[in-house]
Scaffold this motif. Structure first.
Motif, PDB file in Angstrom:
ATOM      1  N   GLU A  41      70.570  49.211  24.456  1.00  0.00           N
ATOM      2  CA  GLU A  41      71.562  49.438  23.401  1.00  0.00           C
ATOM      3  C   GLU A  41      71.749  48.140  22.637  1.00  0.00           C
ATOM      4  OE1 GLU A  41      75.234  51.176  24.637  1.00  0.00           O
ATOM      5  OE2 GLU A  41      74.235  52.736  25.791  1.00  0.00           O
ATOM      6  N   TYR A  42      71.891  48.251  21.331  1.00  0.00           N
ATOM      7  CA  TYR A  42      72.081  47.068  20.499  1.00  0.00           C
ATOM      8  C   TYR A  42      72.890  47.438  19.272  1.00  0.00           C
ATOM      9  CZ  TYR A  42      68.076  49.208  18.130  1.00  0.00           C
ATOM     10  OH  TYR A  42      67.227  50.091  17.502  1.00  0.00           O
ATOM     11  N   MET A  43      73.550  46.425  18.745  1.00  0.00           N
ATOM     12  CA  MET A  43      74.292  46.568  17.499  1.00  0.00           C
ATOM     13  C   MET A  43      73.544  45.764  16.444  1.00  0.00           C
ATOM     14  SD  MET A  43      76.814  48.517  18.368  1.00  0.00           S
ATOM     15  CE  MET A  43      78.019  48.429  17.055  1.00  0.00           C
ATOM     16  N   ARG A  44      73.639  46.203  15.203  1.00  0.00           N
ATOM     17  CA  ARG A  44      72.894  45.588  14.107  1.00  0.00           C
ATOM     18  C   ARG A  44      73.813  45.336  12.928  1.00  0.00           C
ATOM     19  NH1 ARG A  44      71.046  49.639  12.217  1.00  0.00           N
ATOM     20  NH2 ARG A  44      71.706  49.531  10.075  1.00  0.00           N
ATOM     21  N   VAL A  45      73.607  44.225  12.269  1.00  0.00           N
ATOM     22  CA  VAL A  45      74.286  43.960  11.012  1.00  0.00           C
ATOM     23  C   VAL A  45      73.221  43.545   9.996  1.00  0.00           C
ATOM     24  CG1 VAL A  45      74.844  41.541  11.553  1.00  0.00           C
ATOM     25  CG2 VAL A  45      76.202  42.774   9.869  1.00  0.00           C
ATOM     26  N   ASP A  46      73.258  44.164   8.824  1.00  0.00           N
ATOM     27  CA  ASP A  46      72.358  43.805   7.727  1.00  0.00           C
ATOM     28  C   ASP A  46      73.095  42.838   6.814  1.00  0.00           C
ATOM     29  OD1 ASP A  46      70.393  45.581   8.689  1.00  0.00           O
ATOM     30  OD2 ASP A  46      71.257  47.247   7.558  1.00  0.00           O
ATOM     31  N   HIS A  47      72.366  41.894   6.253  1.00  0.00           N
ATOM     32  CA  HIS A  47      72.991  40.856   5.435  1.00  0.00           C
ATOM     33  C   HIS A  47      71.946  40.225   4.530  1.00  0.00           C
ATOM     34  CE1 HIS A  47      71.075  38.256   8.423  1.00  0.00           C
ATOM     35  NE2 HIS A  47      71.678  38.982   9.347  1.00  0.00           N
ATOM     36  N   GLU A  48      72.402  39.384   3.627  1.00  0.00           N
ATOM     37  CA  GLU A  48      71.438  38.655   2.811  1.00  0.00           C
ATOM     38  C   GLU A  48      70.715  37.663   3.718  1.00  0.00           C
ATOM     39  OE1 GLU A  48      73.291  35.400   0.241  1.00  0.00           O
ATOM     40  OE2 GLU A  48      74.966  36.776   0.516  1.00  0.00           O
ATOM     41  N   ALA A  49      69.608  37.129   3.254  1.00  0.00           N
ATOM     42  CA  ALA A  49      68.846  36.183   4.069  1.00  0.00           C
ATOM     43  C   ALA A  49      69.762  35.073   4.568  1.00  0.00           C
ATOM     44  CB  ALA A  49      67.694  35.609   3.258  1.00  0.00           C
ATOM     45  N   ALA A  50      69.710  34.834   5.858  1.00  0.00           N
ATOM     46  CA  ALA A  50      70.612  33.869   6.496  1.00  0.00           C
ATOM     47  C   ALA A  50      70.098  32.453   6.271  1.00  0.00           C
ATOM     48  CB  ALA A  50      70.732  34.183   7.973  1.00  0.00           C
ATOM     49  N   MET A  51      70.371  31.915   5.095  1.00  0.00           N
ATOM     50  CA  MET A  51      69.863  30.590   4.737  1.00  0.00           C
ATOM     51  C   MET A  51      70.959  29.540   4.579  1.00  0.00           C
ATOM     52  SD  MET A  51      66.700  30.922   4.804  1.00  0.00           S
ATOM     53  CE  MET A  51      65.150  31.454   4.163  1.00  0.00           C
ATOM     54  N   THR A  52      72.218  29.941   4.636  1.00  0.00           N
ATOM     55  CA  THR A  52      73.301  28.966   4.520  1.00  0.00           C
ATOM     56  C   THR A  52      74.197  29.061   5.746  1.00  0.00           C
ATOM     57  OG1 THR A  52      74.892  30.439   3.426  1.00  0.00           O
ATOM     58  CG2 THR A  52      73.326  29.267   1.997  1.00  0.00           C
ATOM     59  N   MET A  53      74.888  27.968   6.045  1.00  0.00           N
ATOM     60  CA  MET A  53      75.795  27.961   7.194  1.00  0.00           C
ATOM     61  C   MET A  53      76.917  28.972   6.998  1.00  0.00           C
ATOM     62  SD  MET A  53      74.608  26.279   9.580  1.00  0.00           S
ATOM     63  CE  MET A  53      76.005  26.501  10.661  1.00  0.00           C
ATOM     64  N   GLU A  54      77.357  29.147   5.765  1.00  0.00           N
ATOM     65  CA  GLU A  54      78.432  30.103   5.476  1.00  0.00           C
ATOM     66  C   GLU A  54      78.030  31.524   5.888  1.00  0.00           C
ATOM     67  OE1 GLU A  54      79.317  31.413   1.315  1.00  0.00           O
ATOM     68  OE2 GLU A  54      81.210  30.367   1.692  1.00  0.00           O
ATOM     69  N   ILE A  55      76.823  31.916   5.523  1.00  0.00           N
ATOM     70  CA  ILE A  55      76.328  33.246   5.888  1.00  0.00           C
ATOM     71  C   ILE A  55      76.165  33.345   7.399  1.00  0.00           C
ATOM     72  CG2 ILE A  55      74.400  34.866   5.682  1.00  0.00           C
ATOM     73  CD1 ILE A  55      73.942  33.651   2.853  1.00  0.00           C
ATOM     74  N   CYS A  56      75.605  32.292   8.021  1.00  0.00           N
ATOM     75  CA  CYS A  56      75.416  32.306   9.476  1.00  0.00           C
ATOM     76  C   CYS A  56      76.747  32.429  10.207  1.00  0.00           C
ATOM     77  CB  CYS A  56      74.678  31.050   9.926  1.00  0.00           C
ATOM     78  SG  CYS A  56      72.954  31.003   9.398  1.00  0.00           S
ATOM     79  N   GLU A  57      77.764  31.726   9.751  1.00  0.00           N
ATOM     80  CA  GLU A  57      79.080  31.805  10.382  1.00  0.00           C
ATOM     81  C   GLU A  57      79.674  33.209  10.243  1.00  0.00           C
ATOM     82  OE1 GLU A  57      81.268  28.596   8.582  1.00  0.00           O
ATOM     83  OE2 GLU A  57      80.084  27.094   9.666  1.00  0.00           O
TER      84      GLU A  57
END
Length: 187
Positions: A41-57
């Motif tokens: 079992e897994y959960m997924r989140v779609d997002h823009e390319a994780a290229m900045t610390m803000e997005i990663c956080e």
């Protein structure tokens, strides 16, 4: 509409694989096939390319998991390759690991090796890429602190989605299926 063109600020945690393959790469779908075949079992989140610390956080907060840095390394001769999983907030110095694995002069492996062995591009490195290393050319190294959390966060071989997987499932089901015996290290 492309699956990642959703509202930028709102990341939605969803259970399992995406409903549609539209806009998804084959290598990403192979990850979902593997996880589903193992009953993970897994959960997924779609997002823009994780290229900045803000997005990663923001991804970290949404997943609620130990987000791993996955570093693809090699020796100076580019004959030995390593995938190192460490907690995202941990600093990495090659000298801290060289003696533990018996390899000096480690550096980051080039994109061509990443593509060849893991079918992954820079920014998308993931333990799940080991499913593509059929010749077992890459050694899996796991920092012991990765195991401290209930969940591990990683990419499904593409950095526009992130997964939350139980640490126990990663160790007991996924890694054995990847056929890469992990070596535990301490950084």
């Amino acid at each position: 509409m492309h699956p990642f063109a959703r509202q930028k600020e709102m990341m939605i945690l969803e259970k399992g694989r995406p409903a549609s393959t539209e806009g998804r790469l084959e290598k990403e779908m192979r990850v979902y096939d593997l996880l589903d075949s193992l009953g993970v079992e897994y959960m997924r989140v779609d997002h823009e390319a994780a290229m900045t610390m803000e997005i990663c956080e923001q991804i970290d907060r949404t997943l609620g998991a130990t987000i791993c840095k996955n570093l693809f390394l090699c020796n100076r001769q580019e004959t030995d390759f390593y995938l190192l999983m460490i907690p995202g907030d941990k600093k990495f110095k090659t000298k801290d690991i060289s003696a533990q694995i018996g390899s000096s002069r480690l550096s980051f492996a080039g994109e061509e090796h990443m593509l060849r062995y893991l079918d992954i591009t820079p920014g998308s490195v993931s333990i799940l890429g080991l499913m593509n290393d059929k010749e077992n050319k890459v050694r899996l190294l796991i920092d012991e602190d990765v195991l401290n959390g209930e969940y591990i966060g990683c990419h499904p071989c593409i950095n526009t989605s992130s997964l939350r997987i139980k640490t126990s499932d990663m160790m007991d089901k996924i890694i054995p299926a990847l056929a890469h015996e992990p070596q535990m290290v301490k950084l």
